[in-house]
Design a protein around this motif. Sequence first.
Motif: not given
Ligand code: ADP
Length: 679
Positions: A257-258, A260, A263, A287-290, A292-294, A440, A544, A571
């Motif tokens: 994925f790309e 955001t 990010q 927020d949750v799922g935004s 952050k881990t990447i 998505n 996911p 997700r």
């Molecule tokens: P949180 O911010 O709650 O820690 P995560 O880092 O766990 O969120 O990411 C949630 C999910 O979204 C993971 O499966 C991750 O791979 C996916 N994800 C992260 N960035 C993107 C993105 N830009 N587009 C699509 N999916 C993404």
Amino acid sequence: MSNYEYLLSDINKINGIGTKTAKLFRKKNINTIFDLLWNLPRDIIDRSDLRKINQLQIGKIQTISVNVRKYNFPRVRNLPNRVLCEDETGKLDCIFFNSYEGYIRKILPLNSRVIISGKINFYKNRYQITNPTYLGNNINSIKKVDTKYSLTEGLNEKKYNKIISQVLNKIPDLNEWLNKNISNKFENIKWKDAIIQLHDPKNLNKRGSFYKRLVFDEILSSFLINSKIRKSVKKLKKTKKKFSSNNIKHITNKIDFELTKDQLKAINEINDDLRSGQKMFRLLQGDVGSGKTIVALTSILNVINSKFQVAFMAPTEILAQQHYNLAKSLLPDNVKIDILTSKTDNKIKKKIINDLENHQIDLLIGTHSLFQNKINYRKLGLIIIDEQHKFGVKQRKKLSDKGGKNCDILVMSATPIPRTMIMTIFGDMDVSIIKSKPKNRKEITTLSKLDKKINEILAFLKKQIKNGNQIFWVCPLIEESKKVDHQSSVSRYEYLKKNFSNKVGILHGNLDKDKKEKILNDFLNKKIDILVSTTVIEVGIDFPNANVIVIENANKFGLSQLHQLRGRVGRGDKEAYCILMFKSNLSENAKKRIKILKSSNDGFKISEEDMKLRGYGDLLGFKQSGIQSFRIADPILNEDLFFLAEQEVKRIEVTNENIDNYMPLLKMYDRADILNDLV
Ligand code: ADP
Ligand code: MG
């Protein structure tokens, strides 16, 4: 001695407070004279309501003038002493528990007229007062309106009122610390006078300028301390880290994925900090799922390529495990990664300790164990703290000190809190915010169902599973009994297993590490369709393919918690559902809360609404956590004063105003002893 130091002195400095009374106060967390001033009046006692005995009203606190007629001292343990009193209209018993004869004879001498007051009861055909307050024998010398404080056991009202009025009389004049402009906004009321007004029974529940001034002082002190921390952090010089855009590429090449816009922006802000000569102290809020881990992983790679080590702390073992797996798959093979939690085997732990000291580990992921005393990093360059909203200013500061001068700090949080709270709790840090959600993301449909309609839920789940989807089933922890909780989730698990041909797994706190890992892997590899769990999945976990979450006993959770749980699904690219189960029909208030949840997917909005319904202290368990909690300031009710304080601190910073002026304020209000730590 500066004159404010009187206020900071120990309560045993007060006349009339000996070791015994001091102990009673300390039990209530009142240690200094300043603390005592914040034990606020709860109510007023109106003693002007002087009654005859035949006019007494049962259940009320009233005042009467009576003649003392007869003692009855049974001298048997547990039997109270009694004194019979009367006036022209009737008789009344005074009952004394735990009072000595000598004391009673002194305050109620036989055949004298006295004025007493207390709550009126009626027992065996006669009025009575238990442990009456003795007011004197001259009606004109009695204070007509008295303030009622919530008292510690063993302290009576009269004594307490004497103590507090003594203290109020002795408050020194303090030099005004507020800027003229600000002080004007509060009618130039001085701190001392504001405190005196605060204790005046006339002002109970009044919120005039005197009150606002005190609220403002409290916020200002907290923000100024944060500002001081920020400044002291900025003064620290560190070795700059190297930065390469290849690092981002290395990771983005491995994901489908790309990133955001937000990010990328956060990654840049963090990288700028890493490259600079100043220590990073940054909050990454999203927020949750935004995603952050990447963001965290790209900064980790930069730090490691600059030949530093990284510690990545997660709130739970399961999440640590998941971060570990992700890091293994996304970071280059030559990066040495390990995991350490409280469950790690001793032998392995010893090796990890050794490897860390020899820089044989680049990235250590784990729980709180990462920062035990025994653990020493050779060259720590970055600490990441994930989802630890109960980590206070002081704990962060300690961690930063432990990391040493070259160690940057990144705190990540999905805890959606209003801006006034961010300013307070994370005011010592710079902030990056991820607002945009990955493209998505689907809206999650939220439904509520009564327990007895569980069959409908099962039918729905069967359809979902047929389409290749997976389910989270959450049984909440009900604090009363861990054992009962455990049983209820186990019996739910058994029940579901019967209905879903055994493709059900259960996750709970008592499982050992290997079992947990196996179940998570089974879920990830779709060997099981339904994962039953207690709230361990609440924070962070990422699957996911799961698109339905069922939450039993949903009324046991706060809205923000439900939002967090709901964020576990939706997700991937499939329609997602959150099903809230309830044991019985909802109360009006509960209905309101669920409506908020159904109508919004925005964590910030939800938490703000939740706060309005529940009050801020309760929202995130801050009350228990010992993190900044205010005495009178309220991030919702006093929003304007929070913003005013923010502006004022900026002004102080920009004009480089000497903050010695504010020392009395800071010293008095510094609850976590942060100032002494800073020097
Ligand atoms: P949180 O911010 O709650 O820690 P995560 O880092 O766990 O969120 O990411 C949630 C999910 O979204 C993971 O499966 C991750 O791979 C996916 N994800 C992260 N960035 C993107 C993105 N830009 N587009 C699509 N999916 C993404
Ligand atoms: Mg996360």
